[in-house]
Design a protein around this motif. Structure first.
Motif, PDB file in Angstrom:
ATOM      1  N   PRO B 174    -100.997 -39.130   6.026  1.00  0.00           N
ATOM      2  CA  PRO B 174     -99.580 -38.856   5.763  1.00  0.00           C
ATOM      3  C   PRO B 174     -99.159 -39.387   4.395  1.00  0.00           C
ATOM      4  O   PRO B 174     -99.656 -40.423   3.954  1.00  0.00           O
ATOM      5  CB  PRO B 174     -98.849 -39.639   6.868  1.00  0.00           C
ATOM      6  N   GLN B 181    -102.271 -33.099  -1.819  1.00  0.00           N
ATOM      7  CA  GLN B 181    -102.157 -32.203  -0.668  1.00  0.00           C
ATOM      8  C   GLN B 181    -102.636 -30.795  -1.023  1.00  0.00           C
ATOM      9  O   GLN B 181    -103.267 -30.130  -0.202  1.00  0.00           O
ATOM     10  CB  GLN B 181    -100.713 -32.157  -0.147  1.00  0.00           C
ATOM     11  N   VAL B 196    -106.299 -36.909  11.219  1.00  0.00           N
ATOM     12  CA  VAL B 196    -105.177 -37.493  10.478  1.00  0.00           C
ATOM     13  C   VAL B 196    -105.363 -39.002  10.580  1.00  0.00           C
ATOM     14  O   VAL B 196    -105.153 -39.603  11.639  1.00  0.00           O
ATOM     15  CB  VAL B 196    -103.814 -37.049  11.039  1.00  0.00           C
ATOM     16  N   GLY B 203     -94.554 -40.637   8.960  1.00  0.00           N
ATOM     17  CA  GLY B 203     -94.867 -39.253   8.570  1.00  0.00           C
ATOM     18  C   GLY B 203     -96.112 -38.697   9.236  1.00  0.00           C
ATOM     19  O   GLY B 203     -96.456 -37.534   9.034  1.00  0.00           O
ATOM     20  N   ALA B 204     -96.795 -39.534  10.035  1.00  0.00           N
ATOM     21  CA  ALA B 204     -98.045 -39.081  10.654  1.00  0.00           C
ATOM     22  C   ALA B 204     -97.794 -37.920  11.611  1.00  0.00           C
ATOM     23  O   ALA B 204     -98.508 -36.920  11.608  1.00  0.00           O
ATOM     24  CB  ALA B 204     -98.722 -40.233  11.384  1.00  0.00           C
ATOM     25  N   ARG B 206     -95.488 -35.719  11.543  1.00  0.00           N
ATOM     26  CA  ARG B 206     -95.198 -34.486  10.814  1.00  0.00           C
ATOM     27  C   ARG B 206     -96.485 -33.858  10.276  1.00  0.00           C
ATOM     28  O   ARG B 206     -96.683 -32.644  10.363  1.00  0.00           O
ATOM     29  CB  ARG B 206     -94.229 -34.746   9.650  1.00  0.00           C
ATOM     30  N   THR B 207     -97.383 -34.702   9.761  1.00  0.00           N
ATOM     31  CA  THR B 207     -98.656 -34.198   9.243  1.00  0.00           C
ATOM     32  C   THR B 207     -99.448 -33.515  10.355  1.00  0.00           C
ATOM     33  O   THR B 207     -99.992 -32.425  10.157  1.00  0.00           O
ATOM     34  CB  THR B 207     -99.473 -35.357   8.631  1.00  0.00           C
ATOM     35  N   GLU B 232    -106.035 -37.960  15.818  1.00  0.00           N
ATOM     36  CA  GLU B 232    -105.334 -39.014  15.072  1.00  0.00           C
ATOM     37  C   GLU B 232    -106.132 -40.305  15.140  1.00  0.00           C
ATOM     38  O   GLU B 232    -106.549 -40.716  16.208  1.00  0.00           O
ATOM     39  CB  GLU B 232    -103.948 -39.242  15.672  1.00  0.00           C
TER      40      GLU B 232
END
Lengths: 320, 320
Positions: B174, B181, B196, B203-204, B206-207, B232
């Protein structure tokens, strides 16, 4: 007129007369590798040679694009025409790079002395290096004074592209991570000029000091040799951009006086041949599922009947 | 024994018996391209095929090295022997990558089931891809269960190296900048599995959501096709590493069941041939200041008597 029937010799004439739409057509043709262009490439390469090619490279996040925009403004004020080729090694599903270029183009859209073109791996059929190298040749043949080639400077291909530049500018920035700084190390060796961008940031002085001491260590230079200067800039407010432009001119004058220009022409010619030969080789090693001598070799290697070294030797055995 | 007189066939036997010093000698030999190795390469390539090759790639700063270390610990707990080839495209004056590997080696120094080797552009004579591809073949022939190939994943060469992997893991993180990116986008197409990392960061979520929706967009897949999962992780505390290891096994089982393994063998063989052929071509296009057919062509191109396309065609005209 259909694209297939396009007369690229005529497009070249138009591009030389300042027609940027014709220029874009020619560059799109090298990207998509239109066979009709082949006959014109000889003319493109042999009629060029007047442009100054400046390479700008640095790690992601160093603000290269803003720096190139600021440099572009300064060169325009000094009366030069400037073309930018921004090379993006990613295939950019997001289109980020393209968007950045559109912004830059918008700023200069009324100015016929500016041309900005981005090239991504997605856009270029086969070798991106080859397409970029050809694009620079087209801009050179079309009579642009300065051509800036911008890369993220991370892979070997990108370092190689820098070999077609007369002057290589390496952009550093204070406070990036270790990974990124290590990446930069490979670029230090090819730098003629260092820029520490975002020089208003914390840690900028240390970055400048470290660079200068690294350059001194690399030193013990012969009298008359070029010592790469370190220029501090803040691209966003234009600080240091005049200095940078002056140093670019100083490097050019030094090259001319020291006989270095001829050496750079040779290095540039070598890289041009290399990038094209690599690309021709890749064309011959296409999709292994489509019947070809390459596909036969691939099957034998996959079955471990042949080792890939022997296969590669077979592929290029007829080479001069 | 002098290096020049070294018996690499004997070194291979020793490496197959678990001697990591012999293994390191063999890998150094491919890096420095010792001609005595040529006779052994056939044996290396034809005796391998038992290893699972996992590629791990992602932008700088995504924590790939920590992730690979954590994966290594988990695979060891599951009883597999694991070798890591860390490919660093920079020529790393700073030696950052090497230091990282030393730290990793220290953790596992008492464990004969772990081997970590980094390869940089500086270490490898000529093509780094070729050296990395050969190193994987050596580890495969020496009987390692899983071989992890780690790259920064930024240039085309690095994306190409991933083609020798059975499973490609792409690491995101993130909150990296746009540049980074965009770089990642080129990697999405080759991912079998997404991680991820640093998933405890802001923000993780959202990523992860963005990745999943991007994958769904790419979808409309055939029944039975592989949908790349998104895992994750927090490499530093080991969170998610078991999931990642499970997903790697699930992908392997899917490949075996779906007949995909054979397809990967072909892709891998094709990439092996390509990387070696590229390297052989580069050898023939060496220093333009040393007398050779290439140097003659370079001079003609520099004088604009010949265009580089014609020169490249001349260089490879004899090719099959």
């Amino acid at each position: 007129m259909k694209a297939a029937g396009r007369d690229y010799r005529l497009e070249l004439r138009k591009a030389q007369a300042g027609d940027t739409a014709a220029l874009s057509q020619l560059i799109s043709a090298v990207e998509s590798r239109r066979p009709q262009l082949d006959g014109v490439l000889h003319e493109i390469y042999t009629s060029g040679g007047g442009a100054r090619v400046v390479g700008v490279t640095g790690p992601p996040g160093s603000g290269k694009s803003s720096l190139v925009s600021a440099l572009l403004r300064e060169l325009r004020q000094r009366g030069e025409t400037v073309a930018v080729v921004a090379v993006d090694p990613s295939s950019a599903l997001t289109g980020g790079a393209i968007l950045g270029d559109r912004l830059r183009m918008t700023e200069h859209s009324a100015d016929s002395g500016v041309y900005v073109r981005s090239m991504s791996a997605r856009g270029a059929m086969g070798g991106l290096s080859r397409a970029a190298v050809d694009a620079v040749a087209i801009l050179d043949a079309a009579g642009w004074d300065t051509i800036v080639v911008e890369t993220v400077g991370v892979g070997q291909d990108e370092v190689d592209i820098m070999r077609i530049a007369h002057t290589v500018v390496v952009v550093s920035v204070p406070g990036l991570g270790d990974d990124v700084q290590a990446m930069k190390a490979g670029l230090l060796e090819i730098a003629d000029l260092h820029v520490v961008n975002k020089a208003d940031r914390e840690g900028a002085r240390r970055t400048v000091t470290e660079l200068r001491s690294m350059l001194r260590l690399a030193g013990a230079r012969k009298p008359g040799a070029w010592l790469p200067p370190v220029v501090e800039t803040v691209a966003l407010d234009g600080s240091g951009i005049e200095d940078l432009t002056d140093e670019l001119a100083r490097h050019w004058n030094w090259m001319a006086a020291a006989g270095e220009l001829e050496h750079r022409q040779l290095a540039s010619a070598a890289e041009r041949i290399r990038s094209i030969a690599r690309d021709l080789l890749l064309q011959r090693m296409g999709d292994p599922t489509v019947a070809s001598p390459f596909a036969d070799l691939v099957r034998q290697v996959a079955r471990r009947q042949l080792d890939p070294h022997a296969a590669a030797h077979k592929l290029i055995s007829g080479m001069e």
